[in-house]
Design an enzyme around this catalytic site. Structure first.
Site, PDB file in Angstrom:
ATOM      1  N   TYR A   1       0.978  -0.936   0.035  1.00 53.94           N
ATOM      2  CA  TYR A   1       0.146   0.184  -0.081  1.00 53.94           C
ATOM      3  C   TYR A   1       0.833   1.046  -0.073  1.00 53.94           C
ATOM      4  O   TYR A   1       1.864   1.472   0.823  1.00 53.94           O
ATOM      5  CB  TYR A   1      -0.867   0.133   1.431  1.00 53.94           C
ATOM      6  CG  TYR A   1      -1.752   1.121   1.508  1.00 53.94           C
ATOM      7  CD1 TYR A   1      -2.914   1.621   0.906  1.00 53.94           C
ATOM      8  CD2 TYR A   1      -0.881   2.244   2.092  1.00 53.94           C
ATOM      9  CE1 TYR A   1      -3.385   2.659   1.170  1.00 53.94           C
ATOM     10  CE2 TYR A   1      -1.512   3.546   2.082  1.00 53.94           C
ATOM     11  CZ  TYR A   1      -2.816   3.832   1.630  1.00 53.94           C
ATOM     12  OH  TYR A   1      -3.373   4.913   1.846  1.00 53.94           O
TER      13      TYR A   1
ATOM     14  N   GLU B   1      -3.748   7.326  -3.914  1.00 57.73           N
ATOM     15  CA  GLU B   1      -3.296   5.907  -3.200  1.00 57.73           C
ATOM     16  C   GLU B   1      -3.309   4.755  -4.166  1.00 57.73           C
ATOM     17  O   GLU B   1      -3.900   5.222  -5.285  1.00 57.73           O
ATOM     18  CB  GLU B   1      -4.681   5.656  -2.386  1.00 57.73           C
ATOM     19  CG  GLU B   1      -4.498   4.725  -1.177  1.00 57.73           C
ATOM     20  CD  GLU B   1      -6.024   4.513  -0.829  1.00 57.73           C
ATOM     21  OE1 GLU B   1      -6.229   5.189   0.380  1.00 57.73           O
ATOM     22  OE2 GLU B   1      -6.770   3.697  -1.153  1.00 57.73           O
TER      23      GLU B   1
END
Ligand code: GDP
Ligand code: MN
Length: 383
Positions: free
Chosen positions: A101, A189
């Site tokens: 991530y 993101e």
């Protein structure tokens, strides 16, 4: 404002972040054609602006034409968490060994942007943050200096990313920050950032939310927003008319002025056993034309069976609103859906007199107006 995955990926790819080869499709034949061109296996991914599509059945892998067809048939047209899926992204499937991530957002507590890295990618990062906060490395950034190279390296190191891909992940994180900064991002993101057995790092998903108030200086992104809204006729209309609008799944159309008043009307519709079809705030000082645009919107919604108008006059004048309602309704030979009006505040008495009661039902109190609209909507349902 939220970009679709395919749009965010385009923005990321243009900045040099590796993304899988992909094509957009809106029917089964298009999915198969795209898959053939890209080469199997492919991932077929619903393009709706919600997370957790994988778990909800909005992402399927296909290793051949039959599977591609099956995936397309099940995803296109599906209802994914309340969103109608009319487009999918057909994408080269990534054979990954790890899911990371990386993300940039504003840390309001610190008053600074924060870069985050985790080796627990592929799942909802909010859950990771709650269950295992130490699994996310954080690095606050001073916007006047930007993200310095040592900061990117430190975040990646602290997160425990393998040495073999650390340099690539740092570089992607740095690019992501630059994009966030240049494009007036609210959040940027990549989850998952996939790592392959050959130590390649690929953005398998992309999220980019833009600060709405900065869209005037981001013309390319504003165009993407128009394109994204283009999928939904009502969202497009709300944009064009400049309304705060949210589509809901009931059948009582709601129009009011002021967010609080509209919310109250929504609650009352629910309280009296009805189901709101939308949230629509026409704003303060609404002129006749705006009122008529608002009616145009709710009439265009096939789910709407009745409409309740709740206007509290402040700057907005009751007579102006009444004229707008009359004007909008006089265009029709037959009123498409019953409209109930409640006016209060500035010039409400004049408004009540102006309203043409052949076209609308006028109620004195909000409770009566809501109950009447709920009853009308129920009658339609009973037929
Ligand atoms: P989200 O659930 O809406 O965030 O959608 P994502 O694009 O993040 O995909 C969710 C999950 O689907 C990923 O974490 C993967 O496990 C899986 N997935 C998505 N794309 C691929 C792919 O190309 N190959 C493989 N093997 N899995 C994928
Ligand atoms: Mn994701």
């Amino acid at each position: 404002m939220k970009l679709h995955e395919y749009q965010a990926k385009q923005v990321f790819a243009d900045a040099g972040i590796p993304t899988p080869d992909s094509q957009l499709a809106d029917d089964v034949a298009g999915v198969v054609a795209a898959a053939e061109e890209i080469g199997y296996p492919v991932a077929v991914k619903a393009q709706v602006q919600v997370g957790g599509r994988g778990k909800a059945g909005g992402i399927k892998l296909a290793d051949g034409e039959d599977e591609a067809r099956e995936a397309a048939e099940s995803i296109l047209g599906m209802d994914l968490k309340g969103y109608y899926v009319d487009q999918v992204l057909v994408e080269e499937a990534v054979d990954f060994v790890n899911e990371l991530y990386v993300g940039i957002t504003m840390d309001r507590g610190e008053g600074k942007p924060v870069a985050m890295v985790s080796t627990k990618g592929g799942v909802n990062i909010e859950e990771v943050a709650e269950e295992d906060p130490n699994a996310i490395a954080r690095e606050h950034i001073d916007p006047s200096f930007g993200m310095l190279p040592y900061q990117a390296r430190r975040a990646v190191y602290d997160a425990g990313v393998e040495q073999s891909v650390a340099r690539d992940v740092s570089s992607i994180l740095t690019t992501l920050y630059q994009l966030w900064d240049d494009k007036d991002g609210a959040d940027a993101e990549i989850n998952p950032l996939m790592v392959t057995s050959g130590d390649e790092v690929v953005a398998a998903d992309a999220v980019m939310n833009i600060d709405e108030d900065a869209l005037f200086r981001q013309p390319e992104l504003a165009e993407m927003e128009a394109e994204a809204a283009g999928g939904d006729e009502l969202e497009r209309m709300a944009d064009e008319y400049d309304f705060d609008y949210v589509r809901l799944d009931g059948n009582v159309g709601i129009i009011g002025n002021g967010a609080g008043l509209v919310m109250t009307t929504l609650d009352l519709v629910d309280y009296y056993g009805g189901q709101p079809a939308n949230f629509l705030d026409v704003g303060g000082g609404a002129k006749a034309a705006r009122i008529s645009n608002a009616l145009d919107m709710v009439f265009s919604d096939d789910n709407v069976d009745s409409v309740v108008f709740n206007i509290f006059g402040g700057i907005t004048r009751g007579d102006e609103v009444a004229r707008g309602i009359n004007e909008a309704l006089e265009q029709f030979d037959e009123i498409p859906k019953p409209v109930v009006v409640r006016l209060a505040g500035t010039n409400w008495e004049e408004g009540m007199e102006i309203l043409n009661e052949d076209l609308v039902t006028v109620e004195q109190t909000l409770e009566d107006a809501v109950q009447r609209a709920v009853a009308y909507a129920g009658e339609v349902n009973d037929q």
